[in-house]
Write an enzyme that holds these catalytic residues in place. Sequence first.
Site: not given
Ligand SMILES: C[C@H](O)[C@@H](O)CC(=O)C(=O)O
Ligand SMILES: [Mg+2]
Length: 475
Positions: A240, A268, A294, A323, A346, A373
């Site tokens: 992330k 992401d 992402e 997603e 998703d 996702h």
């Molecule tokens: C809030 C979720 O955990 C999100 O962060 C999931 C996500 O974006 C992903 O798995 O890709």
């Molecule tokens: Mg994501």
Amino acid sequence: MNYDEYPEFPRWEKNFTARSGEGLTIRNLSVRDMRWPTSLGAHGSDAMHTDPDYSCAYVVIYTMNDNEGHGLTFTLGRGTDIVVQAVHALSHLVVGQDAADIFNDFGAFWRKLTSETQLRWIGPEKGVMHLATAAIVNALWDLWARIQHKPLWKLIADMEPEQLVRCIDFRYITDVITPEEAVKILRERKPNRDRMEREALTRGYPAYTTQVGWLGYSNETVTQLCHKYLSEGFTAFKLKVGQDLQDDKRRCKLVRSIIGDDKILMVDANQNWDVQEAIAWMKELAVFKPLWIEEPTSPDDVLGHLAVSKALAPLGISVATGEMCANRVMFKQFLQSGAMQYCQIDSARIGGVNEILAVYLMAYKLGVKVCPHAGGVGLCEMVQHLQLFDYICLSQTSEGRFIEYVDQQHEHFVNPVHVRNSHYMPPKAPGYSTELRREAAEGYEWPVGSEWQKLFASGKFQDPKHVPTLPPTKH
Ligand SMILES: C[C@H](O)[C@@H](O)CC(=O)C(=O)O
Ligand SMILES: [Mg+2]
């Protein structure tokens, strides 16, 4: 398909027709607000969702002859109660129907559900209404697969092209794909189905992990998890990013230093940036060689994603999104315009299996790879079935594709995912793998579940009955 080679698999029949008038009338639909306290450990945290409590609206459909279908849609805690209300609002379209009639003309039923003449005003086909639709539709598919004693992937992979296409509502997408074209594609791919199924049963389907990369995790946790997943055979890792550039550089460097240059890294941003900001930020992270960025910006911004795609292509970075893509119409535009290079369906955001099949068909026709996702409650359980359909019936390859894997809440399912050597192994149990264990349902129903009562008593969460409310307004 010769099942003698797979003695552990049941002998699935080709028959899939449900007959009306055989007790399949739907007598009841229940829906529960299920939540897990994942925010306590920052599990699932990202740049926009810093304190997610992984949750779901959990639907069970019961027929007169006591068949059951379980379905859900994923949520993050607060707001699950609103999705539950939306499911209640739609339930009059389901209860009293003969499930066999639904399955024999599923596309028509799906249109009825999404076109309810008053409720559609608060959609249409997006947001809370569509999350509720997904939970109901997923429960119906689980019911159908259980009645046929097949895992869902096998139910759809065995369908004749015409039968499968009949499950899809093509309204708004015939400018990209018509039912006739869809049948033609599926027919052309049909001779390879048995071979692809055999390969899937033997090798499984490749996964990547996001477990290492939640934004709220410490260096120690990230390090420990990278080693853990490397030792389990994972070759692709997602991190992330998006809140603090210097911190992103530090974390990308840390992960790269552990996984090495030969493994795949994805990042992401969960929609945190403006378009130009996304481009500038990713130029700074390009040195870490991410495969994709992402959700760089708003999930509705097709042209914004296109601009990011064009700017980052020379750096070898692709754009992945989906997603939070609202429906097949939005997917159509992303796919048509070249704004997404990885399509992340998703299983619980758009209107369930029927609409997702439409997206798979469009992605196949337009040559875009689908990498679902997953990770949220029940999402890994569901998307494995969908991607197996793609592998067996449509793209017939896993080249450059993966299913996301996150190791959370699986223990609460009756038939949890089975990941072996970083591959999802095809589920064998009848249904869509969506049934929660009884103890989970009793422990984590919000706010009455026994686990929640313990958390309220410990002071870690506030009991909603003690949250002060405003006095009634005086007129
Ligand atoms: C809030 C979720 O955990 C999100 O962060 C999931 C996500 O974006 C992903 O798995 O890709
Ligand atoms: Mg994501």
